[in-house]
Write a protein that holds these residues in place. Structure first.
Motif, PDB file in Angstrom:
ATOM      1  N   ILE A  25       4.394 -11.204 -36.038  1.00 42.11           N
ATOM      2  CA  ILE A  25       5.851 -11.443 -36.522  1.00 42.11           C
ATOM      3  C   ILE A  25       6.551 -11.912 -35.071  1.00 42.11           C
ATOM      4  N   PRO A  26       7.750 -12.423 -35.166  1.00 44.24           N
ATOM      5  CA  PRO A  26       8.662 -13.025 -33.950  1.00 44.24           C
ATOM      6  C   PRO A  26       9.154 -11.694 -33.250  1.00 44.24           C
ATOM      7  N   ARG A  27       9.123 -11.710 -31.909  1.00 45.18           N
ATOM      8  CA  ARG A  27       9.492 -10.707 -31.086  1.00 45.18           C
ATOM      9  C   ARG A  27      11.079 -10.078 -31.433  1.00 45.18           C
ATOM     10  N   SER A  28      11.902 -10.989 -31.989  1.00 42.65           N
ATOM     11  CA  SER A  28      13.153 -10.595 -32.323  1.00 42.65           C
ATOM     12  C   SER A  28      13.249  -9.850 -33.446  1.00 42.65           C
ATOM     13  N   ALA A  29      12.212  -9.887 -34.409  1.00 43.56           N
ATOM     14  CA  ALA A  29      12.186  -9.015 -35.628  1.00 43.56           C
ATOM     15  C   ALA A  29      12.062  -7.399 -35.122  1.00 43.56           C
ATOM     16  N   VAL A  89      12.709  -9.323 -42.466  1.00 38.50           N
ATOM     17  CA  VAL A  89      13.862  -9.818 -42.026  1.00 38.50           C
ATOM     18  C   VAL A  89      14.007 -10.284 -40.366  1.00 38.50           C
ATOM     19  N   THR A  90      14.201 -11.697 -40.216  1.00 35.81           N
ATOM     20  CA  THR A  90      14.118 -12.142 -38.944  1.00 35.81           C
ATOM     21  C   THR A  90      15.723 -12.128 -38.457  1.00 35.81           C
ATOM     22  N   THR A  91      16.640 -11.934 -39.169  1.00 31.80           N
ATOM     23  CA  THR A  91      17.878 -12.090 -38.767  1.00 31.80           C
ATOM     24  C   THR A  91      18.286 -10.712 -37.791  1.00 31.80           C
ATOM     25  N   PRO A  92      18.877 -10.678 -36.469  1.00 29.92           N
ATOM     26  CA  PRO A  92      19.049  -9.566 -35.836  1.00 29.92           C
ATOM     27  C   PRO A  92      20.190  -8.720 -36.245  1.00 29.92           C
TER      28      PRO A  92
END
Length: 392
Positions: A322-326, A369-372
């Protein structure tokens, strides 16, 4: 009349108040109920979670160092009569190459003297052996059948002559060795670090000629944290055993101005103890033939040069990337499920500059969910954006 009016005024006010109360009671306003307001749904971007295999990689930093670094030392005294063109700072030399010559005449003379001493001692030994033989014959004739002692048979004298021969041989061998040492050859293929003598200089025995290092391969010491060790197949040497797996590959990178260059290496071993201050383990990467044909288009590696190392790690099986922002605090992610946001606690097994790798806490097929979102709570209504729906 006036008195009657004063008495009737309170009664009139009371009557008017009663009438007003009756009117308000009979004409109550009707309450109009509004339908409940719909909560606004958040629009979020999502990605489906899929199990996959992930190739871990560990980054570290270190400096180039030689695996063998020595000082070339003169073992005899004398005047330097020859210095090789390859015997200078930064020059390369091959194993067995003549680097320096010392005036050999004194040592040639020493060989001649030692040979003469050896011949003299051998002659004396032969004469003594003849005397021993004659003494034995005399005793057999005059000894009346008794056993002769060592002095009669001249055994001590014979041993002394034999020792003299052995000593002369040793002197000759030493003289030849000194003559051989007047020609100083390279003990390995290497490179000169520091030259300390010149042509015509007189050397005393034990004088340092130069510092050099072997160039068959170079090494880099790399610090590795405890977490990084979990994803590395570090070659460990045990007594009377050989490594059964190929060593992990290492890519070394160094910058020269605006250009970056890479060298291929391999992880060959770990050191025997943890660093006392940092509690890190040092592993050693080996660069084979660093100055060979495969590296001719790159700048030559220097001892002490700083490099970055990307070490090939283990392949992690059946994990989610997963991306770090998630990822949020407390190792939580947000999942979109049935139109509602759900916070899930996950277990992180590895991370790199862009991603987290997790192995539990979520399931394949769920939508991450990848949106902050900040401090969103579970149960918040949400929907995927149109762009996310098209990708799904």
């Amino acid at each position: 009349m006036a008195k009657l009016i004063r008495l009737s005024l309170p009664l009139l006010v009371l009557a008017i108040a009663l009438l007003a109360a009756r009117y308000i009671s009979n004409n109550k306003p009707e309450v109009q109920l509004r339908p409940p307001e719909q909560l606004a749904k958040l629009s979020v971007e999502v990605m489906p979670l899929r199990l996959q295999n992930y190739q871990a990689s560990v980054s570290s930093y270190g400096s180039i160092q030689a695996h063998t670094e020595t000082k070339l030392i003169a073992q005899i005294a004398g005047t330097i009569t020859y210095v090789s063109e390859n015997f200078r700072e930064g020059a390369f030399f091959e194993k067995g190459e003549v680097l320096v010559k010392i005036d050999p005449r004194d040592y040639q003379n020493a060989i001649t003297i030692a040979e003469a001493e050896l011949q003299t001692s051998q002659l004396e030994l032969a004469e003594e052996q003849a005397k021993v033989t004659q003494a034995l014959r005399d005793w057999e004739r005059l000894g009346k059948g008794q056993a002769p002692n060592d002095l009669v048979l001249r055994k001590p004298q014979l041993a002394a002559k034999q020792a003299a021969v052995n000593s002369a041989k040793a002197k000759l061998s030493r003289a030849k060795l000194d003559l051989e040492r007047s020609v100083i050859r390279a003990p390995y293929a290497g490179r000169v670090l520091d030259k300390q003598v010149e042509l015509g200089e007189y050397l005393s025995s034990g004088k340092t000629l130069a510092s050099s290092y072997a160039i068959d391969y170079l090494e880099v010491r790399l610090p590795i944290s405890l977490q990084q060790q979990t994803v590395l197949a570090i070659p460990e040497n045990f007594r009377q055993s050989q490594a059964s797996q190929p060593p992990p590959l290492v890519e070394l990178t160094s910058s020269y101005g605006s250009e970056q260059y890479q060298w291929q290496a391999k992880l060959v071993r770990s050191e025997a103890a943890l660093d006392a201050a940092s509690r890190q383990l040092y592993v050693v990467a080996q660069i084979d033939d660093p100055y060979g044909p495969s590296n001719e288009t790159k700048p030559a590696l220097k001892i002490g040069q700083f490099v970055r190392a990307d070490i090939q790690g283990k392949q992690l099986s059946q994990v989610f990337v997963i991306p770090r922002s998630a990822l949020y605090s407390d190792q939580q992610v947000v999942i979109l499920q049935d139109g509602l946001l759900q916070r899930k606690t996950v277990h992180i097994v590895w991370q790199d500059a862009d991603n987290f790798v997790i192995d539990s806490g979520v399931e394949a097929g769920q939508y991450l969910v990848t949106t902050p979102l900040g401090r969103v709570i579970s149960g918040t209504p949400a929907e995927a954006t149109e762009q996310a729906n098209e990708q799904l």
